[in-house]
Design a protein around this motif. Sequence first.
Motif, mmCIF file in Angstrom:
data_model
loop_
_atom_site.group_PDB
_atom_site.id
_atom_site.type_symbol
_atom_site.label_atom_id
_atom_site.label_comp_id
_atom_site.label_asym_id
_atom_site.label_seq_id
_atom_site.Cartn_x
_atom_site.Cartn_y
_atom_site.Cartn_z
ATOM 1 N N MET A 187 0.858 -1.196 0.000
ATOM 2 C CA MET A 187 0.000 0.000 0.000
ATOM 3 C C MET A 187 0.888 1.238 0.000
ATOM 4 N N SER A 188 0.564 2.244 -0.825
ATOM 5 C CA SER A 188 1.373 3.455 -0.889
ATOM 6 C C SER A 188 1.176 4.291 0.355
ATOM 7 N N GLU A 189 2.206 5.099 0.658
ATOM 8 C CA GLU A 189 2.164 5.942 1.844
ATOM 9 C C GLU A 189 1.126 7.039 1.668
ATOM 10 N N SER A 190 0.321 7.272 2.716
ATOM 11 C CA SER A 190 -0.693 8.313 2.671
ATOM 12 C C SER A 190 -0.050 9.661 2.995
ATOM 13 N N PHE A 191 -0.427 10.691 2.227
ATOM 14 C CA PHE A 191 0.131 12.020 2.470
ATOM 15 C C PHE A 191 -0.840 13.069 1.949
ATOM 16 N N ALA A 192 -0.695 14.296 2.462
ATOM 17 C CA ALA A 192 -1.427 15.438 1.929
ATOM 18 C C ALA A 192 -0.525 16.306 1.067
ATOM 19 N N LEU A 193 0.768 16.354 1.432
ATOM 20 C CA LEU A 193 1.740 17.130 0.674
ATOM 21 C C LEU A 193 3.083 16.413 0.741
ATOM 22 N N ARG A 194 3.717 16.254 -0.414
ATOM 23 C CA ARG A 194 4.992 15.552 -0.440
ATOM 24 C C ARG A 194 5.938 16.207 -1.438
ATOM 25 N N ALA A 195 7.176 16.409 -1.013
ATOM 26 C CA ALA A 195 8.236 16.914 -1.883
ATOM 27 C C ALA A 195 9.314 15.845 -1.977
ATOM 28 N N THR A 196 9.768 15.578 -3.191
ATOM 29 C CA THR A 196 10.788 14.555 -3.412
ATOM 30 C C THR A 196 11.923 15.142 -4.239
ATOM 31 N N GLY A 197 13.072 15.358 -3.590
ATOM 32 C CA GLY A 197 14.243 15.873 -4.289
ATOM 33 C C GLY A 197 14.019 17.199 -4.986
ATOM 34 N N VAL A 198 13.240 18.077 -4.380
ATOM 35 C CA VAL A 198 12.867 19.332 -5.030
ATOM 36 C C VAL A 198 14.037 20.317 -5.051
ATOM 37 N N SER A 199 14.317 20.836 -6.228
ATOM 38 C CA SER A 199 15.390 21.810 -6.414
ATOM 39 C C SER A 199 14.926 22.890 -7.380
ATOM 40 N N LYS A 200 15.426 24.112 -7.168
ATOM 41 C CA LYS A 200 15.122 25.227 -8.078
ATOM 42 C C LYS A 200 16.408 25.991 -8.357
ATOM 43 N N ARG A 201 16.736 26.102 -9.654
ATOM 44 C CA ARG A 201 17.940 26.799 -10.070
ATOM 45 C C ARG A 201 17.576 28.079 -10.808
ATOM 46 N N TYR A 202 18.266 29.161 -10.482
ATOM 47 C CA TYR A 202 18.112 30.435 -11.173
ATOM 48 C C TYR A 202 19.447 30.835 -11.783
ATOM 49 N N ARG A 203 19.375 31.818 -12.663
ATOM 50 C CA ARG A 203 20.599 32.349 -13.252
ATOM 51 C C ARG A 203 20.704 33.838 -12.959
ATOM 52 N N ASN A 204 21.874 34.272 -12.524
ATOM 53 C CA ASN A 204 22.166 35.678 -12.282
ATOM 54 C C ASN A 204 22.885 36.262 -13.482
ATOM 55 N N ARG A 205 22.437 37.441 -13.906
ATOM 56 C CA ARG A 205 23.169 38.167 -14.941
ATOM 57 C C ARG A 205 24.320 38.896 -14.276
ATOM 58 N N LEU A 206 25.538 38.699 -14.790
ATOM 59 C CA LEU A 206 26.726 39.252 -14.139
ATOM 60 C C LEU A 206 27.250 40.507 -14.810
ATOM 61 N N GLY A 207 26.932 40.738 -16.085
ATOM 62 C CA GLY A 207 27.453 41.915 -16.763
ATOM 63 C C GLY A 207 27.029 41.929 -18.213
ATOM 64 N N THR A 208 27.542 42.896 -18.968
ATOM 65 C CA THR A 208 27.132 43.029 -20.361
ATOM 66 C C THR A 208 28.044 42.249 -21.300
ATOM 67 N N GLY A 209 29.308 41.995 -20.920
ATOM 68 C CA GLY A 209 30.229 41.258 -21.764
ATOM 69 C C GLY A 209 30.744 42.107 -22.919
ATOM 70 N N SER A 210 31.671 41.546 -23.681
ATOM 71 C CA SER A 210 32.249 42.274 -24.804
ATOM 72 C C SER A 210 31.345 42.163 -26.017
ATOM 73 N N ILE A 211 31.556 43.060 -26.981
ATOM 74 C CA ILE A 211 30.778 43.026 -28.223
ATOM 75 C C ILE A 211 31.014 41.707 -28.947
ATOM 76 N N LYS A 212 32.270 41.235 -28.953
ATOM 77 C CA LYS A 212 32.592 39.972 -29.626
ATOM 78 C C LYS A 212 31.829 38.819 -29.006
ATOM 79 N N GLN A 213 31.765 38.780 -27.647
ATOM 80 C CA GLN A 213 31.039 37.699 -26.988
ATOM 81 C C GLN A 213 29.559 37.733 -27.324
ATOM 82 N N ILE A 214 28.993 38.953 -27.342
ATOM 83 C CA ILE A 214 27.560 39.083 -27.628
ATOM 84 C C ILE A 214 27.260 38.640 -29.061
ATOM 85 N N LEU A 215 28.095 39.088 -30.019
ATOM 86 C CA LEU A 215 27.854 38.759 -31.420
ATOM 87 C C LEU A 215 28.036 37.277 -31.699
#
Length: 238
Positions: free
Chosen positions: A1-29
């Motif tokens: 029988m499966s475990e009874s629950f109302a709310l369950r989180a399993t290995g929950v992860s959230k990744r975001y990205r930070n903008r660090l700068g504008t970079g060079s024109i060559k990198q952007i192009l």
Amino acid sequence: MSESFALRATGVSKRYRNRLGTGSIKQILTLRRPDLEEAYWAVHDVSFTLPAGESLGLIGHNGAGKSTLLKLLAGIHRPTLGRIESTGRVASLLALGAGFQHELSGRDNISLNGGLLGLSKAQIAEHTEAIIEFSGLGDHIERPMRTYSAGMRMRLGFSVTTAVVPEVLILDEVIGVGDAQFQDKCARHLDGILTGGTTMVIASHSNATIRRLCHQTLWLDQGEPILHGPTAAVMDIY
């Protein structure tokens, strides 16, 4: 029988990205911008199971990942990794006055906010007067929300969110704002909701609130789970 629950989180992860700068024109192009973004985990590998009628407290310093985890549990954001499962209706109160329209009266905002929470017109009509009474706003309920203080908006938001009790309730520092009398009123109301079988997750900086309302507590630091267990044991170490 499966475990009874109302709310369950399993290995929950959230990744975001930070903008660090504008970079060079060559990198952007050339679209080579390795130095422009930095990924970080706001929440990383969080797991827990909550049976119906139990409550989980989230503790940790500012930036620990509590609010991010609450938004994931409420379905506002989706996890990068892992899985969140819930049974029944989930309601959340994560920001004071969220969803309120400032030009509408408090009474009109009850109808609007109740609809956003998934309440039917009949449920809203049935509970409107009780919501007004619990909020303690009196005649202010007929005035535009732009005339309300932050504390008044919080009181109305809490009153609407908890009027028709959901199966799962997610709260962020809700009873830490307002006067002491209303805070105690909210705590007693949440006591009753728990007794009635609702499952809750509460993030708070108040040790007293966590100890009073939470069966389990999860301590987060920089998104990482540090300790999870019975509230008294975790709070004694924290």
